[in-house]
Each structure stands twice: as C-alpha cells, then as structure tokens.
Design a protein around this motif. Structure first.
Motif, PDB file in Angstrom:
ATOM      1  N   ALA A  92       0.825  -1.209   0.000  1.00  0.00           N
ATOM      2  CA  ALA A  92       0.000   0.000   0.000  1.00  0.00           C
ATOM      3  C   ALA A  92       0.861   1.262   0.000  1.00  0.00           C
ATOM      4  O   ALA A  92       0.500   2.267  -0.622  1.00  0.00           O
ATOM      5  CB  ALA A  92      -0.933  -0.007   1.205  1.00  0.00           C
ATOM      6  N   GLN A  93       1.996   1.193   0.678  1.00  0.00           N
ATOM      7  CA  GLN A  93       2.875   2.365   0.748  1.00  0.00           C
ATOM      8  C   GLN A  93       3.400   2.783  -0.623  1.00  0.00           C
ATOM      9  O   GLN A  93       3.724   3.953  -0.840  1.00  0.00           O
ATOM     10  CB  GLN A  93       4.064   2.075   1.678  1.00  0.00           C
ATOM     11  CG  GLN A  93       3.682   1.997   3.150  1.00  0.00           C
ATOM     12  CD  GLN A  93       4.861   1.592   4.024  1.00  0.00           C
ATOM     13  OE1 GLN A  93       5.959   1.340   3.530  1.00  0.00           O
ATOM     14  NE2 GLN A  93       4.634   1.536   5.322  1.00  0.00           N
ATOM     15  N   LYS A  94       3.473   1.845  -1.559  1.00  0.00           N
ATOM     16  CA  LYS A  94       4.018   2.128  -2.887  1.00  0.00           C
ATOM     17  C   LYS A  94       2.961   2.647  -3.861  1.00  0.00           C
ATOM     18  O   LYS A  94       3.288   3.031  -4.983  1.00  0.00           O
ATOM     19  CB  LYS A  94       4.658   0.862  -3.468  1.00  0.00           C
ATOM     20  CG  LYS A  94       5.793   0.290  -2.627  1.00  0.00           C
ATOM     21  CD  LYS A  94       7.016   1.190  -2.664  1.00  0.00           C
ATOM     22  CE  LYS A  94       8.160   0.592  -1.880  1.00  0.00           C
ATOM     23  NZ  LYS A  94       9.372   1.445  -1.907  1.00  0.00           N
ATOM     24  N   LYS A  95       1.699   2.598  -3.453  1.00  0.00           N
ATOM     25  CA  LYS A  95       0.607   2.981  -4.347  1.00  0.00           C
ATOM     26  C   LYS A  95       0.251   4.457  -4.188  1.00  0.00           C
ATOM     27  O   LYS A  95       0.661   5.121  -3.232  1.00  0.00           O
ATOM     28  CB  LYS A  95      -0.623   2.108  -4.075  1.00  0.00           C
ATOM     29  CG  LYS A  95      -0.399   0.609  -4.259  1.00  0.00           C
ATOM     30  CD  LYS A  95      -0.123   0.261  -5.703  1.00  0.00           C
ATOM     31  CE  LYS A  95       0.049  -1.241  -5.898  1.00  0.00           C
ATOM     32  NZ  LYS A  95       0.300  -1.602  -7.307  1.00  0.00           N
ATOM     33  N   HIS A  96      -0.561   4.948  -5.134  1.00  0.00           N
ATOM     34  CA  HIS A  96      -0.984   6.353  -5.114  1.00  0.00           C
ATOM     35  C   HIS A  96      -2.480   6.446  -5.439  1.00  0.00           C
ATOM     36  O   HIS A  96      -3.043   5.572  -6.106  1.00  0.00           O
ATOM     37  CB  HIS A  96      -0.186   7.175  -6.124  1.00  0.00           C
ATOM     38  CG  HIS A  96       1.299   7.121  -5.905  1.00  0.00           C
ATOM     39  ND1 HIS A  96       1.939   7.876  -4.944  1.00  0.00           N
ATOM     40  CD2 HIS A  96       2.271   6.380  -6.516  1.00  0.00           C
ATOM     41  CE1 HIS A  96       3.235   7.612  -4.977  1.00  0.00           C
ATOM     42  NE2 HIS A  96       3.465   6.707  -5.918  1.00  0.00           N
ATOM     43  N   LYS A 139      -3.959   3.465  -3.685  1.00  0.00           N
ATOM     44  CA  LYS A 139      -3.390   3.489  -2.332  1.00  0.00           C
ATOM     45  C   LYS A 139      -4.490   3.232  -1.297  1.00  0.00           C
ATOM     46  O   LYS A 139      -4.308   2.463  -0.345  1.00  0.00           O
ATOM     47  CB  LYS A 139      -2.718   4.830  -2.058  1.00  0.00           C
ATOM     48  CG  LYS A 139      -1.932   4.879  -0.746  1.00  0.00           C
ATOM     49  CD  LYS A 139      -1.241   6.212  -0.585  1.00  0.00           C
ATOM     50  CE  LYS A 139      -0.300   6.213   0.606  1.00  0.00           C
ATOM     51  NZ  LYS A 139       0.912   5.410   0.361  1.00  0.00           N
ATOM     52  N   PHE A 152      -5.524  -0.508  -1.399  1.00  0.00           N
ATOM     53  CA  PHE A 152      -4.568  -1.432  -0.800  1.00  0.00           C
ATOM     54  C   PHE A 152      -4.366  -1.185   0.692  1.00  0.00           C
ATOM     55  O   PHE A 152      -3.979  -2.105   1.431  1.00  0.00           O
ATOM     56  CB  PHE A 152      -3.254  -1.399  -1.570  1.00  0.00           C
ATOM     57  CG  PHE A 152      -3.321  -2.164  -2.864  1.00  0.00           C
ATOM     58  CD1 PHE A 152      -3.263  -3.546  -2.869  1.00  0.00           C
ATOM     59  CD2 PHE A 152      -3.511  -1.505  -4.067  1.00  0.00           C
ATOM     60  CE1 PHE A 152      -3.364  -4.270  -4.050  1.00  0.00           C
ATOM     61  CE2 PHE A 152      -3.610  -2.219  -5.261  1.00  0.00           C
ATOM     62  CZ  PHE A 152      -3.540  -3.610  -5.250  1.00  0.00           C
ATOM     63  N   LYS A 153      -4.652   0.026   1.166  1.00  0.00           N
ATOM     64  CA  LYS A 153      -4.674   0.244   2.617  1.00  0.00           C
ATOM     65  C   LYS A 153      -5.847  -0.510   3.232  1.00  0.00           C
ATOM     66  O   LYS A 153      -5.716  -1.122   4.301  1.00  0.00           O
ATOM     67  CB  LYS A 153      -4.777   1.744   2.933  1.00  0.00           C
ATOM     68  CG  LYS A 153      -3.475   2.498   2.721  1.00  0.00           C
ATOM     69  CD  LYS A 153      -3.610   3.972   3.048  1.00  0.00           C
ATOM     70  CE  LYS A 153      -3.608   4.224   4.537  1.00  0.00           C
ATOM     71  NZ  LYS A 153      -3.541   5.673   4.840  1.00  0.00           N
TER      72      LYS A 153
END
Length: 393
Positions: free
Chosen positions: A147-151, A155, A158-159
C-alpha cells in the motif's frame, strides 16, 4: 496403515519453480513419511512432465476460475484479502466437502494463511479435525508495504486490503489449531496479533533437501551476478528496479564485462524493460532449473527493500555454494553473520562494493560460500526440521 491427511494448497507445488512451491513441496514430502496425503490444488496451466507416482500421495486438481480481477472485486463485499488465494474457497468448496466426507480426515494441512476461508468449509464437515496452517508470510504487513508504494485510489484500496488482511489473520488465529511460521519474527508478529492464541504458533523455518542440489560436475564460475525469484512478486520487482537504478552502474564501472541474470517466472513489464535498456542484463523468464544458473554465477544478490518470511533463494545459493550479497531485509529471519556466511549491505555504495569484492576475490567468495553451506546444513536442511514438524502434525 497410515492415516490420511488432506493437504490444501492454492499454489500447485509442481514443478518446484518458486520459493513458495519449494516450501510447500518440501513439507509435503516430510508429511508423506507419516500420512497418506490427498493434495487438493489448482491445476497447473503450464505444461509439465507427468509426476512420478508416489504410493503415499494422490493429487486432486481443480480449475482456476477465480481470477485476480474477480478476487479484487469480491474482496470489496467480503472484506477479505484480494489475492486469488484468499478466494480459492469458491473453486475448492465442493472438492473439500467431497474428500472430507469420503475420508473423515483427522488432520487437515492448509498451505498458506491466505487460505483461511477454507477452514469454515472443513469445519462444516469435520468439526473435530486438527487443522494446521502454514503461514508462509505475515501477510498483513506485506499488504501494508504494498500500500505504501501505491498512489490515489489504488493506495486507498490497498490500505483497505491491509486492514482486511489483518482481520483475516485474526480469524485464522481463532480457527486453526496450529499456525506454522517461517521465522521467529513472523512468529512474534502473529503472537502479538492474538495473545490468547499465541500458544498455537510454532516456527518451522524454510528448508531444502540438499540431495536436490547435488551435481556430478560443478561448472566453471562465470562473471555473472544472479537475481532469482518470481518476477511478478512486488518485492522482487522493486528490488530489480532499485538495483538497476542505484547499484548496477557502480558495479559496471569497475567490472565492465559483468553480466546480470534475472532468473524467474512471470516477468513484470518493469523488469522486462531493464534488458531493453542494457544489453548486459539477461532476463530468462521461466527456466526448468534456476540452480543451473546459480551454480555458474559468482554472486547471488538479494537487494530487497520489502518482504516477509525468509528467502529460499538465499538458502538455494548456500546449498550451491554461491556467495550472497543481501540487504538486511533480504536476509531477514535467517541465521547469518556479515562477512562470515553472507555480505550484508543496505546502501548502494556498500552493496556495489561488496559485489565487486566477491567478483574480484574468488577465494574470499569460496570461503563465504563454504561457511554458508555449513549454516544451511545445521539449520535449514530437511533433516534439521523433520522431527519437529512430524511432532507437531
């Protein structure tokens, strides 16, 4: 006469061409010493050689209808992890019931924490069965890293997925009788998640069967470095891109004749693009034997920045006596000592310098590899874990 055990795995362990499959297959081989095993798994779409018939083992295959896209959509109303494995209960439901009614298993082994939803199906038919779950990873942490890599919307999704995965793991801790983890770190994470169920958690480290890695003739080492692994798994994809961008140019400046082999199945487009940018990079895609490449390499690299569990790619390199340079994350969960059985480097300059050192000093590499092989034989070979596993299951 041996009892029968139902072994459920969403990932068909044959052929054993990835870390997850190696763990599943190696555990399966040990359990067959004690049980007649019915393996329920997805049919492997990749054409393969017919499996040798084993008296204590029967495979039952189902077709995969649950695509990743369907799993992502279903996760929105099921509040469940979005991996297809988390939704394998749809495809496996009828077979679990059929096999359980036919055999009245006393023990059921579930090979991945993401298959926790299958426990309810088993319990409906076999309420008294002992259920053992092999976690492979602490998935909620892995999902949070992704999730940290998504936008943007991705994001947020995935969080949510990381949150759902934690709920899945909490349910799993309640429902399974035993939970196996690959490392002390993952074991502590599961115990902290559910202290009332902490007694269920036991560590069975990743391990290999050394006989699978013996060769009649050892080939000459080439000026190669190797990054092995499933190249659609996001920690491996990100590791390859990071190594190409920040580390590889530093190595090439000192060893211009170097070749970098990326060896693994399901190559992500971001990884495939690397070979187009640099002719010294060779991407093999799927190969029958990763070991054949590792044997010929001078260095195996594991520049991971994310991940969970322990890396079988490092254990395989140790088995094949090829020295390893890894990040701390890459070597997480393994018994290691920097400079003794592995080189650890967490910044590009140090990582590059460690690789160059091993490329230029073959004697040092051989000493490092020999020490690593001893560590493997004492702690991560099948003989070292067999007794504990059979005492638990």
């Amino acid at each position: 006469m041996k009892e029968r055990l139902l072994f459920i795995s969403a990932e068909n362990p044959f052929p054993q061409d990835s870390g997850g499959k190696l763990r599943t297959g190696n555990i399966l081989n040990i359990l067959m010493m004690k049980y007649e095993v019915d393996l329920l798994t997805y049919r492997n779409p990749r054409e393969q050689k017919p499996q040798e018939r084993v008296p204590a083992f029967t495979m039952h295959e189902v077709e995969r209808r649950m695509s990743y896209r369907k799993a992502m959509l279903r996760s929105l109303y099921k509040w469940r992890n979005c991996s297809y494995m988390s939704h394998a209960d749809m495809d496996m439901h009828s077979q679990i019931i059929r096999l359980s009614k036919q055999n009245s298993y006393s023990h059921v082994f579930i090979s991945h924490s993401l298959l926790g939803s299958c426990i309810d199906i088993v319990r409906g038919v076999l309420p008294e069965a002992v259920i053992i779950t092999d976690a492979h990873n602490f998935e909620s942490n892995l999902s949070a890293q992704l999730a940290q890599k998504k936008h943007g919307i991705a994001k947020l999704y995935f969080k949510l997925n990381a949150f759902w995965t934690r709920l899945d793991e909490l349910k799993l801790m309640d429902k399974t009788n035993l939970l196996l983890t690959t490392s002390e770190q993952d074991g502590l994470s599961f115990k902290a998640l559910s202290t009332k169920n902490s007694y269920k958690v036991h560590v069975i480290p990743n391990f290999i069967r050394i006989g699978d890695y013996r060769s009649k003739a050892e080939p000459e080492k080439e000026k190669w470095i190797i990054l092995p692994g499933n190249m659609n798994y996001f920690p491996n994809v990100n590791a390859a891109v990071y190594f190409y961008r920040d580390i590889y140019p530093l190595i090439k400046a000192q060893v211009p004749e170097i070749k970098w082999y990326i060896v693994g199945r399901d190559v992500h487009p971001d990884v495939a693009a690397l070979a187009d940018k640099d002719p010294s990079i060779v991407i093999t895609g799927y190969v029958d034997s990763v070991a054949d490449y590792v044997r010929r390499a001078q260095v195996v690299i594991a520049p991971l920045l994310e991940g969970s569990g322990t890396r079988l790619k490092i254990l395989e390199a140790w088995a094949l006596k090829t020295p390893v340079v890894s990040s701390t994350k890459g070597a997480e969960g393994l018994l290691y000592k920097h400079g003794s059985n592995i080189m650890i480097a967490d910044d590009p300059v140090t990582f590059a310098a460690s690789v160059v050192q091993l490329l230029q000093d073959r004697k040092q590499g051989a000493i490092l590899a020999e020490q690593a092989h001893r560590t493997l034989m004492a702690n991560y070979e099948a003989d070292s874990v067999r007794e504990k596993l059979l005492s638990l299951v």
